[in-house]
Design a protein around this motif. Structure first.
Motif, mmCIF file in Angstrom:
data_model
loop_
_atom_site.group_PDB
_atom_site.id
_atom_site.type_symbol
_atom_site.label_atom_id
_atom_site.label_comp_id
_atom_site.label_asym_id
_atom_site.label_seq_id
_atom_site.Cartn_x
_atom_site.Cartn_y
_atom_site.Cartn_z
ATOM 1 N N PRO A 15 0.804 -1.243 0.000
ATOM 2 C CA PRO A 15 0.000 0.000 0.000
ATOM 3 C C PRO A 15 0.832 1.287 0.000
ATOM 4 N N LEU A 16 2.095 1.203 0.429
ATOM 5 C CA LEU A 16 2.936 2.406 0.476
ATOM 6 C C LEU A 16 3.406 2.832 -0.909
ATOM 7 N N GLY A 17 3.356 1.940 -1.873
ATOM 8 C CA GLY A 17 3.767 2.280 -3.231
ATOM 9 C C GLY A 17 5.211 2.731 -3.303
ATOM 10 N N SER A 18 5.449 3.910 -3.888
ATOM 11 C CA SER A 18 6.800 4.434 -4.074
ATOM 12 C C SER A 18 7.474 4.828 -2.761
ATOM 13 N N PHE A 19 6.700 4.879 -1.673
ATOM 14 C CA PHE A 19 7.255 5.295 -0.383
ATOM 15 C C PHE A 19 7.576 4.101 0.513
ATOM 16 N N LYS A 20 7.718 2.906 -0.082
ATOM 17 C CA LYS A 20 7.938 1.697 0.711
ATOM 18 C C LYS A 20 9.246 1.724 1.496
ATOM 19 N N TYR A 21 10.233 2.490 1.036
ATOM 20 C CA TYR A 21 11.507 2.541 1.749
ATOM 21 C C TYR A 21 11.391 3.254 3.098
ATOM 22 N N LEU A 22 10.239 3.866 3.344
ATOM 23 C CA LEU A 22 10.036 4.505 4.645
ATOM 24 C C LEU A 22 10.054 3.484 5.779
ATOM 25 N N VAL A 23 9.754 2.226 5.482
ATOM 26 C CA VAL A 23 9.778 1.206 6.541
ATOM 27 C C VAL A 23 11.191 0.996 7.071
ATOM 28 N N LEU A 24 12.189 1.402 6.281
ATOM 29 C CA LEU A 24 13.582 1.262 6.716
ATOM 30 C C LEU A 24 14.117 2.517 7.397
ATOM 31 N N ALA A 25 13.327 3.591 7.400
ATOM 32 C CA ALA A 25 13.802 4.856 7.970
ATOM 33 C C ALA A 25 14.245 4.720 9.427
ATOM 34 N N LEU A 27 15.452 2.170 10.940
ATOM 35 C CA LEU A 27 16.688 1.391 10.967
ATOM 36 C C LEU A 27 17.881 2.244 10.558
ATOM 37 N N VAL A 28 17.682 3.071 9.538
ATOM 38 C CA VAL A 28 18.750 3.942 9.058
ATOM 39 C C VAL A 28 19.145 4.934 10.144
ATOM 40 N N ILE A 29 18.141 5.539 10.774
ATOM 41 C CA ILE A 29 18.403 6.519 11.831
ATOM 42 C C ILE A 29 19.126 5.862 13.005
ATOM 43 N N ASP A 30 18.665 4.674 13.392
ATOM 44 C CA ASP A 30 19.280 3.966 14.522
ATOM 45 C C ASP A 30 20.720 3.557 14.211
ATOM 46 N N SER A 34 23.927 4.853 16.231
ATOM 47 C CA SER A 34 24.810 3.883 16.892
ATOM 48 C C SER A 34 26.250 4.035 16.422
ATOM 49 N N TYR A 35 26.420 4.316 15.145
ATOM 50 C CA TYR A 35 27.775 4.500 14.609
ATOM 51 C C TYR A 35 28.401 5.788 15.138
ATOM 52 N N ALA A 36 27.596 6.862 15.184
ATOM 53 C CA ALA A 36 28.121 8.164 15.635
ATOM 54 C C ALA A 36 28.486 8.143 17.107
ATOM 55 N N THR A 37 27.756 7.386 17.907
ATOM 56 C CA THR A 37 28.021 7.335 19.344
ATOM 57 C C THR A 37 28.926 6.161 19.722
ATOM 58 N N THR A 38 29.457 5.480 18.690
ATOM 59 C CA THR A 38 30.369 4.326 18.851
ATOM 60 C C THR A 38 29.770 3.214 19.711
ATOM 61 N N ARG A 39 28.452 3.115 19.727
ATOM 62 C CA ARG A 39 27.794 2.055 20.498
ATOM 63 C C ARG A 39 27.850 0.725 19.748
ATOM 64 N N ASP A 40 27.618 0.780 18.449
ATOM 65 C CA ASP A 40 27.593 -0.450 17.662
ATOM 66 C C ASP A 40 27.888 -0.090 16.205
ATOM 67 N N HIS A 41 29.114 -0.370 15.759
ATOM 68 C CA HIS A 41 29.499 -0.022 14.394
ATOM 69 C C HIS A 41 28.936 -0.973 13.349
ATOM 70 N N GLU A 42 28.551 -2.167 13.752
ATOM 71 C CA GLU A 42 28.141 -3.168 12.769
ATOM 72 C C GLU A 42 26.720 -2.978 12.254
ATOM 73 N N LYS A 43 25.909 -2.204 12.958
ATOM 74 C CA LYS A 43 24.553 -1.938 12.460
ATOM 75 C C LYS A 43 24.598 -1.256 11.103
ATOM 76 N N ILE A 44 25.548 -0.338 10.956
ATOM 77 C CA ILE A 44 25.611 0.406 9.696
ATOM 78 C C ILE A 44 26.090 -0.491 8.556
ATOM 79 N N LEU A 45 26.740 -1.614 8.887
ATOM 80 C CA LEU A 45 27.151 -2.556 7.842
ATOM 81 C C LEU A 45 25.941 -3.218 7.197
#
Length: 407
Positions: A15-25, A27-30, A34-45
């Motif tokens: 139903p989101l159509g062209s905006f389906k990547y919003l479901v990953l927003a 995750l991207v922010i987290d 996590s990478y900026a605060t050096t809590r967990d570098h592997e999430k960004i991988l």
């Protein structure tokens, strides 16, 4: 869509159509936090792997469409229909799904533990588990999908594409893709349980799956003869585009995932596999009846080409935000086209009954035609394109508006 759609046919974010990547927003922010605060570098991988998979697939899409337009080593001599183009626009749904699963595994199972970058024993174990259990289970599951009950509800959606493209490989109903993911994740889960998993083994295995999926669904033969001459048993360990193309035209043969050995073991290999492979390699570049030499206009006109993101130009108003976000990529691509391309090239093939038309692109934008410095190089490109067309015996050579004015 399958002829009789079953349960879990549609993807959750349809139903989101062209905006389906919003479901990953989230995750991207987290992952960035996590990478900026050096809590967990592997999430960004996980996010980096998602981007790599999209780029990898897009390279295959563009390369395949270019080669198919040329006609060299083509397997099925038919054009792709419009409903297939629309149906296969959802090829990236499986990347979104896999990214969500990988992120949940990282957060809730691996946590803040750091995976080793490289382990040879884990890589070898992944290869053995794929060649054995994964390929074996996939083969029999694939045969089950061709039973009329499952085929009409699920797998017929995939087989609607007779003339395949790389992205055809991942266009399945949601339920079917869940089953594929469970089969193909077995080698990684096993190495995780055996404490031999590594970042390299995960990335290489996923890249291998994407590479082989895309390779097998090209509508042109890509693997040269010497590949099998060097080591003949490779015939049973690595399929070819023509081998899998027969599965899409004959339906009841060549069920294997990437390794044809199970088809040979159980007698489901198509008897025409070798002859089609040889015939495809002998297929020469197509000689069209007419050529249209066009050119680019604005920067965003890059996306009007079938070689790239044609879906963006088909929805210009709803795609505006995407085009703004992709502006850095657009500038990079325009630089490559205009400064690293010194001649026109074919980018589209159309057929009207017995008439074959090729569209060639002169890699220059409207702004270049207004520049006196560019005039000589543009004229030389146009002249070269016309002489090559005459040499090949073209009946008609038609020029785009700015090419007519320039020449």
């Amino acid at each position: 869509m399958a002829s009789r759609p079953g349960l879990l046919t549609d993807w959750p974010w349809t139903p989101l159509g062209s905006f389906k990547y919003l479901v990953l927003a989230p995750l991207v922010i987290d992952s960035i936090y996590s990478y900026a605060t050096t809590r967990d570098h592997e999430k960004i991988l996980v996010m980096a792997l998602m981007v790599w998979r999209i780029v990898h697939s897009q390279v295959w899409i563009s390369f395949s469409r270019y080669r198919t337009a040329k006609g060299t080593k083509r397997i099925v001599n038919k054009s792709i229909e419009f409903d297939q183009v629309d149906r296969e626009r959802t090829w990236d749904d499986q990347i979104i799904f896999n990214t969500l699963i990988a992120y949940l595994v990282k957060v809730y199972l691996i946590g803040t533990d750091t995976l080793p970058f490289w382990r040879l024993d884990g890589l070898v174990l992944v290869a053995l588990l794929h060649a054995g259990p994964a390929e074996f289970i996939y083969y029999w599951f694939h045969r089950a999908l061709h039973h009329h009950f499952l085929y009409s509800r699920y797998h017929s959606h995939h087989h609607s594409s007779i003339v395949t493209e790389p992205i055809t490989s991942v266009v399945h109903p949601f339920a079917e893709h869940i089953a594929y993911s469970l089969i193909l994740v077995m080698p990684l889960v096993t190495t995780f349980l055996c404490c031999t998993v590594s970042i390299v083994s995960i990335a290489l295995y996923i890249t291998y799956i994407d590479f082989m999926n895309n390779l097998g669904h090209c509508n042109f033969e890509l693997i040269p003869r010497f590949f099998f001459s060097i080591f003949p048993p490779l015939k049973f360990l690595c399929y070819t585009p023509s081998f899998h193309s027969l599965h899409h035209t004959q339906f009841r043969t060549n069920y294997s995932l990437f390794m044809p050995m199970y088809d040979y073991i159980y007698g489901t290999n198509d008897k025409c596999s070798d002859s089609l492979y040889e015939a495809s390699l002998e297929q020469e570049e197509e000689k069209p009846d007419a050529i249209y030499l066009t050119h680019l206009t604005s920067l965003d006109s890059i996306y009007h080409l079938r070689l790239g993101f044609a879906s963006l130009s088909s929805h210009p108003l709803s795609s505006r935000c995407y085009l703004l976000l992709m502006r850095p990529f657009t500038l990079m691509l325009s630089f490559i086209l205009t400064f690293l391309s010194f001649r026109s090239f074919v980018f589209e093939r159309n057929r009207f009954r017995d008439l074959t038309l090729h569209s060639h692109l002169l890699p220059k934008f409207s702004s270049h035609y207004k520049s006196q410095k560019q005039k000589e190089s543009i004229n030389k490109m146009i002249e070269t394109a016309i002489l090559e067309a005459e040499k090949k015996g073209m009946r008609v050579m038609s020029l785009g508006i700015l090419n007519q004015a320039c020449n």
